[in-house]
Design a protein around this motif. Sequence first.
Motif, PDB file in Angstrom:
ATOM      1  N   VAL A  23     -24.495  17.957  46.972  1.00 55.16           N
ATOM      2  CA  VAL A  23     -23.542  18.475  45.987  1.00 55.16           C
ATOM      3  C   VAL A  23     -22.571  17.376  45.579  1.00 55.16           C
ATOM      4  N   GLY A  24     -21.913  17.623  44.479  1.00 53.12           N
ATOM      5  CA  GLY A  24     -20.881  16.696  44.028  1.00 53.12           C
ATOM      6  C   GLY A  24     -21.423  15.331  43.650  1.00 53.12           C
ATOM      7  N   ASP A  25     -20.670  14.300  44.004  1.00 55.49           N
ATOM      8  CA  ASP A  25     -21.031  12.944  43.599  1.00 55.49           C
ATOM      9  C   ASP A  25     -22.305  12.444  44.272  1.00 55.49           C
ATOM     10  N   THR A  26     -22.666  13.058  45.401  1.00 61.35           N
ATOM     11  CA  THR A  26     -23.860  12.601  46.128  1.00 61.35           C
ATOM     12  C   THR A  26     -25.108  13.413  45.760  1.00 61.35           C
ATOM     13  N   ALA A  27     -24.980  14.331  44.813  1.00 56.34           N
ATOM     14  CA  ALA A  27     -26.103  15.200  44.451  1.00 56.34           C
ATOM     15  C   ALA A  27     -27.233  14.400  43.810  1.00 56.34           C
ATOM     16  N   VAL A  28     -28.463  14.755  44.165  1.00 56.74           N
ATOM     17  CA  VAL A  28     -29.653  14.150  43.573  1.00 56.74           C
ATOM     18  C   VAL A  28     -30.528  15.276  43.039  1.00 56.74           C
ATOM     19  N   GLU A  29     -30.845  15.204  41.753  1.00 48.80           N
ATOM     20  CA  GLU A  29     -31.701  16.223  41.142  1.00 48.80           C
ATOM     21  C   GLU A  29     -33.143  15.729  41.177  1.00 48.80           C
ATOM     22  N   ALA A  30     -33.926  16.275  42.114  1.00 49.61           N
ATOM     23  CA  ALA A  30     -35.307  15.827  42.309  1.00 49.61           C
ATOM     24  C   ALA A  30     -36.254  16.429  41.281  1.00 49.61           C
ATOM     25  N   LEU A  31     -36.021  17.680  40.896  1.00 52.67           N
ATOM     26  CA  LEU A  31     -36.810  18.349  39.851  1.00 52.67           C
ATOM     27  C   LEU A  31     -35.871  18.767  38.739  1.00 52.67           C
ATOM     28  N   LYS A  32     -36.267  18.466  37.490  1.00 51.26           N
ATOM     29  CA  LYS A  32     -35.358  18.660  36.360  1.00 51.26           C
ATOM     30  C   LYS A  32     -35.991  19.538  35.285  1.00 51.26           C
ATOM     31  N   GLY A  33     -36.453  20.712  35.686  1.00 52.20           N
ATOM     32  CA  GLY A  33     -37.023  21.631  34.718  1.00 52.20           C
ATOM     33  C   GLY A  33     -38.530  21.493  34.594  1.00 52.20           C
ATOM     34  N   VAL A  34     -39.234  21.597  35.724  1.00 50.25           N
ATOM     35  CA  VAL A  34     -40.694  21.446  35.734  1.00 50.25           C
ATOM     36  C   VAL A  34     -41.360  22.712  35.218  1.00 50.25           C
ATOM     37  N   ASN A  35     -42.351  22.524  34.354  1.00 52.47           N
ATOM     38  CA  ASN A  35     -43.174  23.624  33.852  1.00 52.47           C
ATOM     39  C   ASN A  35     -44.639  23.271  34.069  1.00 52.47           C
ATOM     40  N   MET A  36     -45.396  24.184  34.694  1.00 55.42           N
ATOM     41  CA  MET A  36     -46.820  23.968  34.941  1.00 55.42           C
ATOM     42  C   MET A  36     -47.551  25.298  34.914  1.00 55.42           C
ATOM     43  N   GLN A  37     -48.825  25.237  34.527  1.00 51.19           N
ATOM     44  CA  GLN A  37     -49.696  26.398  34.655  1.00 51.19           C
ATOM     45  C   GLN A  37     -51.069  25.919  35.119  1.00 51.19           C
ATOM     46  N   VAL A  38     -51.614  26.620  36.101  1.00 48.27           N
ATOM     47  CA  VAL A  38     -52.957  26.337  36.595  1.00 48.27           C
ATOM     48  C   VAL A  38     -53.692  27.659  36.675  1.00 48.27           C
ATOM     49  N   GLY A  39     -54.809  27.766  35.975  1.00 52.22           N
ATOM     50  CA  GLY A  39     -55.542  29.021  35.934  1.00 52.22           C
ATOM     51  C   GLY A  39     -56.421  29.215  37.146  1.00 52.22           C
ATOM     52  N   PRO A  40     -56.838  30.448  37.423  1.00 55.20           N
ATOM     53  CA  PRO A  40     -57.779  30.696  38.513  1.00 55.20           C
ATOM     54  C   PRO A  40     -59.086  29.960  38.253  1.00 55.20           C
ATOM     55  N   GLY A  41     -59.615  29.311  39.272  1.00 52.44           N
ATOM     56  CA  GLY A  41     -60.840  28.534  39.111  1.00 52.44           C
ATOM     57  C   GLY A  41     -60.629  27.143  38.564  1.00 52.44           C
ATOM     58  N   GLU A  42     -59.374  26.735  38.423  1.00 53.72           N
ATOM     59  CA  GLU A  42     -59.061  25.430  37.821  1.00 53.72           C
ATOM     60  C   GLU A  42     -58.494  24.481  38.871  1.00 53.72           C
ATOM     61  N   VAL A  43     -58.879  23.209  38.747  1.00 58.31           N
ATOM     62  CA  VAL A  43     -58.323  22.148  39.593  1.00 58.31           C
ATOM     63  C   VAL A  43     -57.608  21.165  38.675  1.00 58.31           C
ATOM     64  N   VAL A  44     -56.323  20.947  38.904  1.00 57.12           N
ATOM     65  CA  VAL A  44     -55.571  19.990  38.098  1.00 57.12           C
ATOM     66  C   VAL A  44     -55.018  18.896  39.003  1.00 57.12           C
ATOM     67  N   GLY A  45     -54.858  17.725  38.433  1.00 69.40           N
ATOM     68  CA  GLY A  45     -54.269  16.612  39.155  1.00 69.40           C
ATOM     69  C   GLY A  45     -52.779  16.528  38.906  1.00 69.40           C
ATOM     70  N   LEU A  46     -52.040  16.097  39.907  1.00 67.48           N
ATOM     71  CA  LEU A  46     -50.612  15.838  39.785  1.00 67.48           C
ATOM     72  C   LEU A  46     -50.377  14.410  40.254  1.00 67.48           C
ATOM     73  N   VAL A  47     -49.966  13.547  39.333  1.00 70.34           N
ATOM     74  CA  VAL A  47     -49.815  12.131  39.657  1.00 70.34           C
ATOM     75  C   VAL A  47     -48.418  11.658  39.279  1.00 70.34           C
ATOM     76  N   GLY A  48     -47.994  10.599  39.947  1.00 67.23           N
ATOM     77  CA  GLY A  48     -46.689  10.035  39.644  1.00 67.23           C
ATOM     78  C   GLY A  48     -46.293   9.042  40.714  1.00 67.23           C
ATOM     79  N   PRO A  49     -45.360   8.157  40.410  1.00 65.73           N
ATOM     80  CA  PRO A  49     -44.932   7.139  41.377  1.00 65.73           C
ATOM     81  C   PRO A  49     -44.160   7.751  42.542  1.00 65.73           C
ATOM     82  N   SER A  50     -44.005   6.997  43.595  1.00 68.94           N
ATOM     83  CA  SER A  50     -43.199   7.442  44.739  1.00 68.94           C
ATOM     84  C   SER A  50     -41.784   7.759  44.278  1.00 68.94           C
ATOM     85  N   GLY A  51     -41.250   8.864  44.779  1.00 64.43           N
ATOM     86  CA  GLY A  51     -39.903   9.264  44.408  1.00 64.43           C
ATOM     87  C   GLY A  51     -39.812  10.017  43.100  1.00 64.43           C
ATOM     88  N   SER A  52     -40.965  10.364  42.510  1.00 69.50           N
ATOM     89  CA  SER A  52     -40.950  11.033  41.200  1.00 69.50           C
ATOM     90  C   SER A  52     -40.713  12.529  41.303  1.00 69.50           C
TER      91      SER A  52
END
Length: 234
Positions: free
Chosen positions: A16-45
Amino acid sequence: MARGIIIEDLHKQYGVGDTAVEALKGVNMQVGPGEVVGLVGPSGSGKSTLLKCLGAVIEPTSGRMILGGEPIYDQKWKIKDLGALRRDKIGFVFQAPYLIPFLDVIDNVALILMLAGHSNNESRKRAMELLEALDVAHRANAMPAQLSGGEQQRVAIARALMSRPPVILADEPTAPLDSERALAVVKILHEMAQQYETAIIVVTHDEKIIPTFKRVYHIRDGKTIEEAGEGREI
């Protein structure tokens, strides 16, 4: 999307406050039944944070998550027993198989249903069916240390499917494997997703398997961008 994954405007802030870190900033995803999706990104993303929120390991700050048609989080947890949610609705596959070393293969897999109150016979029957589907039934009485890396990961996938969960979260499942075994594991995930109408998210850095996904989410600085994948045949 009755049995898939829906994530809407998901936020996660640490501190909280000055030390707060927002790790997720409004993520939106959809994965349907029977579907495989990849999630990629650099370390710390934010990949690990997102997976922990989906797996009901940590609580988001705000947003909405629906798994298998059931709202599990909408500005607060909607499920009282998160342990039962993880056991019954979410399958986990990790970079390391985390098999119990003093149990043989069939009991490693059957244990999930036994813990949910099913009989030993019923649990072992279901476990054997999955081991047969994954072509490791001949190793049912072997101990984990006697298996190859690829066999261990197949057993881990069988365990993840035991409760027929609508969702499987796979965190770097091919990282310790060579190209041939990595592609074999991903092929299994695609086949199992379709057979059991399971929605699967695969977090990966593995360039060998990314072309197999029809859709890929890139996460950077806590936000996701969706792009069409190659969907290459394996």
